[in-house]
Design a protein around this motif. Sequence first.
Motif, PDB file in Angstrom:
ATOM      1  N   ARG A 326       0.814  -1.213   0.000  1.00  0.00           N
ATOM      2  CA  ARG A 326       0.000   0.000   0.000  1.00  0.00           C
ATOM      3  C   ARG A 326       0.848   1.263   0.000  1.00  0.00           C
ATOM      4  NH1 ARG A 326      -5.260   0.476   1.196  1.00  0.00           N
ATOM      5  NH2 ARG A 326      -5.270  -1.627   2.087  1.00  0.00           N
ATOM      6  N   GLY A 327       1.946   1.261   0.727  1.00  0.00           N
ATOM      7  CA  GLY A 327       2.785   2.444   0.837  1.00  0.00           C
ATOM      8  C   GLY A 327       3.949   2.400  -0.133  1.00  0.00           C
ATOM      9  N   LEU A 328       4.912   3.262   0.131  1.00  0.00           N
ATOM     10  CA  LEU A 328       6.118   3.334  -0.685  1.00  0.00           C
ATOM     11  C   LEU A 328       7.140   2.341  -0.143  1.00  0.00           C
ATOM     12  CD1 LEU A 328       7.501   4.865  -3.046  1.00  0.00           C
ATOM     13  CD2 LEU A 328       8.513   6.342  -1.329  1.00  0.00           C
ATOM     14  N   ALA A 329       7.241   1.175  -0.797  1.00  0.00           N
ATOM     15  CA  ALA A 329       8.137   0.094  -0.370  1.00  0.00           C
ATOM     16  C   ALA A 329       7.882  -0.298   1.074  1.00  0.00           C
ATOM     17  CB  ALA A 329       9.594   0.497  -0.563  1.00  0.00           C
ATOM     18  N   GLY A 330       6.622  -0.286   1.474  1.00  0.00           N
ATOM     19  CA  GLY A 330       6.252  -0.653   2.832  1.00  0.00           C
ATOM     20  C   GLY A 330       4.747  -0.539   3.012  1.00  0.00           C
ATOM     21  N   GLY A 331       4.299  -0.794   4.230  1.00  0.00           N
ATOM     22  CA  GLY A 331       2.879  -0.707   4.509  1.00  0.00           C
ATOM     23  C   GLY A 331       2.193  -2.063   4.384  1.00  0.00           C
ATOM     24  N   ASP A 332       0.872  -2.027   4.335  1.00  0.00           N
ATOM     25  CA  ASP A 332       0.088  -3.254   4.258  1.00  0.00           C
ATOM     26  C   ASP A 332       0.309  -3.944   2.914  1.00  0.00           C
ATOM     27  OD1 ASP A 332      -0.879  -2.539   6.701  1.00  0.00           O
ATOM     28  OD2 ASP A 332      -2.741  -1.659   5.920  1.00  0.00           O
ATOM     29  N   VAL A 333       0.366  -5.270   2.948  1.00  0.00           N
ATOM     30  CA  VAL A 333       0.490  -6.068   1.738  1.00  0.00           C
ATOM     31  C   VAL A 333      -0.921  -6.297   1.195  1.00  0.00           C
ATOM     32  CG1 VAL A 333       1.268  -8.246   0.757  1.00  0.00           C
ATOM     33  CG2 VAL A 333       2.600  -7.148   2.562  1.00  0.00           C
ATOM     34  N   MET A 334      -1.237  -5.656   0.086  1.00  0.00           N
ATOM     35  CA  MET A 334      -2.569  -5.764  -0.504  1.00  0.00           C
ATOM     36  C   MET A 334      -2.731  -7.034  -1.323  1.00  0.00           C
ATOM     37  SD  MET A 334      -2.684  -1.776  -1.752  1.00  0.00           S
ATOM     38  CE  MET A 334      -4.289  -1.937  -2.515  1.00  0.00           C
ATOM     39  N   TYR A 335      -1.630  -7.551  -1.865  1.00  0.00           N
ATOM     40  CA  TYR A 335      -1.706  -8.751  -2.698  1.00  0.00           C
ATOM     41  C   TYR A 335      -0.361  -9.457  -2.640  1.00  0.00           C
ATOM     42  CZ  TYR A 335      -1.485 -11.626  -6.917  1.00  0.00           C
ATOM     43  OH  TYR A 335      -1.300 -12.655  -7.797  1.00  0.00           O
ATOM     44  N   HIS A 336      -0.417 -10.797  -2.586  1.00  0.00           N
ATOM     45  CA  HIS A 336       0.788 -11.618  -2.663  1.00  0.00           C
ATOM     46  C   HIS A 336       0.466 -12.859  -3.473  1.00  0.00           C
ATOM     47  CE1 HIS A 336       4.598 -13.441  -1.641  1.00  0.00           C
ATOM     48  NE2 HIS A 336       4.952 -12.339  -1.007  1.00  0.00           N
ATOM     49  N   ALA A 337       1.342 -13.164  -4.425  1.00  0.00           N
ATOM     50  CA  ALA A 337       1.073 -14.266  -5.333  1.00  0.00           C
ATOM     51  C   ALA A 337       1.344 -15.621  -4.722  1.00  0.00           C
ATOM     52  CB  ALA A 337       1.904 -14.087  -6.607  1.00  0.00           C
ATOM     53  N   TYR A 338       2.212 -15.712  -3.747  1.00  0.00           N
ATOM     54  CA  TYR A 338       2.626 -17.001  -3.211  1.00  0.00           C
ATOM     55  C   TYR A 338       2.196 -17.226  -1.771  1.00  0.00           C
ATOM     56  CZ  TYR A 338       5.662 -16.518  -7.276  1.00  0.00           C
ATOM     57  OH  TYR A 338       6.133 -16.318  -8.551  1.00  0.00           O
ATOM     58  N   VAL A 339       1.914 -16.181  -1.022  1.00  0.00           N
ATOM     59  CA  VAL A 339       1.521 -16.299   0.377  1.00  0.00           C
ATOM     60  C   VAL A 339       0.055 -15.917   0.497  1.00  0.00           C
ATOM     61  CG1 VAL A 339       1.965 -15.548   2.731  1.00  0.00           C
ATOM     62  CG2 VAL A 339       3.873 -15.771   1.124  1.00  0.00           C
ATOM     63  N   HIS A 340      -0.755 -16.819   0.970  1.00  0.00           N
ATOM     64  CA  HIS A 340      -2.189 -16.575   1.139  1.00  0.00           C
ATOM     65  C   HIS A 340      -2.526 -16.743   2.611  1.00  0.00           C
ATOM     66  CE1 HIS A 340      -2.671 -16.710  -3.228  1.00  0.00           C
ATOM     67  NE2 HIS A 340      -1.924 -17.825  -3.211  1.00  0.00           N
ATOM     68  N   LYS A 341      -3.253 -15.798   3.179  1.00  0.00           N
ATOM     69  CA  LYS A 341      -3.620 -15.801   4.586  1.00  0.00           C
ATOM     70  C   LYS A 341      -5.133 -15.760   4.742  1.00  0.00           C
ATOM     71  CE  LYS A 341       0.605 -13.544   6.228  1.00  0.00           C
ATOM     72  NZ  LYS A 341       1.083 -14.706   7.006  1.00  0.00           N
TER      73      LYS A 341
END
Length: 443
Positions: A326-341
């Motif tokens: 969400r942020g500039l090289a940081g912040g909340d992870v909005m999407y990840h291709a390999y890690v699903h929670k």
Amino acid sequence: MPRRGRKRKKTRTHVQPTDERITSALQSSTELKIPRSLIIRRGKTESELIELVNDLRKLMRPYTALNFKEDATNRKLTLSHYATSMSSSMGVTHLLSISQNTNKITLRICRTPTGPTLSFRVKRFTLNKHIKAIQRRPYDSSKLFETSPIVVTNNFGDTSAAPHVKLMRITFQNMFPAINVSTVKLGDCRRVVLFNFIRRNVDDNDVSDKNMKGVDDDEDEDEEVEIRHYAIRAKPVGVDRKVRRLVEAKIPNLSKLNDIADYITNSTSASATGGEMSDSEAEDETSHVVLPSKFRGKGNNQSQKSALKLIELGPRLRLKLYKVERGLAGGDVMYHAYVHKTPTEIAALKKRKDDEVALKKRRREEQEANVAKKQKLKDDKKKARELRKKEREEKAMAELRGESNGNCKTNSDSDEESEEEEESGEEGSSEESGSESEEGGSW
């Protein structure tokens, strides 16, 4: 007015003054809307990646930092430092960072100054020099890069696409200036940048099994982006190849002919060169267009039928999006291709992040309070030291004033005593002289 013959001829006309503030404001508003990019490399990289950075800067011309130099200190700086230092002063809107480790090559596209950040894995790439090496007639011109390219996004879907796919499409489009169809000039459309979204029906179980085994197969990756860069060329059609060569100012070899008419009407040479049909006409007729205005190249005049060709310039890239922040090289992870929670894990992770932010804020406030307290004690000590110094100076001045007054009094007293002694001495001498005179009189 100057004279021309017998009459005076007016040579200057009155020009209506224009408000410079209005024109400058319009120019500044249009320039602020133009996106500007900065392409950098971070850490230690191979020489091929240095050439890739230069090729990407060439692709992003003209609104990019073409000759930006990274030294050893700059390559260690964070992306937030680049964003804060250059987004306001130089107007940089997009930051592209290339880094490398032993396992992969990473390309980050950041929207300054607040994000989001898209992290891609570079699956494979091809440099400009490699593409030109396999071309029979490579095409390159410095005037190609005087204007921005046309952006084409293919197969990204419509409004029903996934959020991360929409974000990719919007990011790729906003990296280049928008084109106004009503005002754009045909001669400025010289290049095309294609972003092709590749979808495959891949089973997630198969991909996870291969990842656990350490197998890296590009064909098993889903949702990849392919970047291609082309130059647009136009050639007139409906004209004999030999005539077109003359129109294009290409002088043929006429040493074996007696007349130029033999060059055009000679069927033997025509069949040897591929027939009388132009090579543009041999292609698909869907590439034939009627030019609304003059285009670059000989014979491409207005209302002339020409065939459009795309000549690849490079570089080629195959990218895989694996994370969106969400942020500039940081912040909340909005999407990840390999890690699903799961939602529970996401809530727990967010709570932990919020606690960390709150703890960091509280520690920062405590540190600022401690620094302010120490500074206050330091200032108080400084003021007390200055006050004591001032008191000592005043006391010394007072003592000096007191000694000078005492010295003046003692001097005056000694003067008075000396005067009294002199007066008493004079009286005594006069009495003695009187007594002597009386005694003398007695004699």
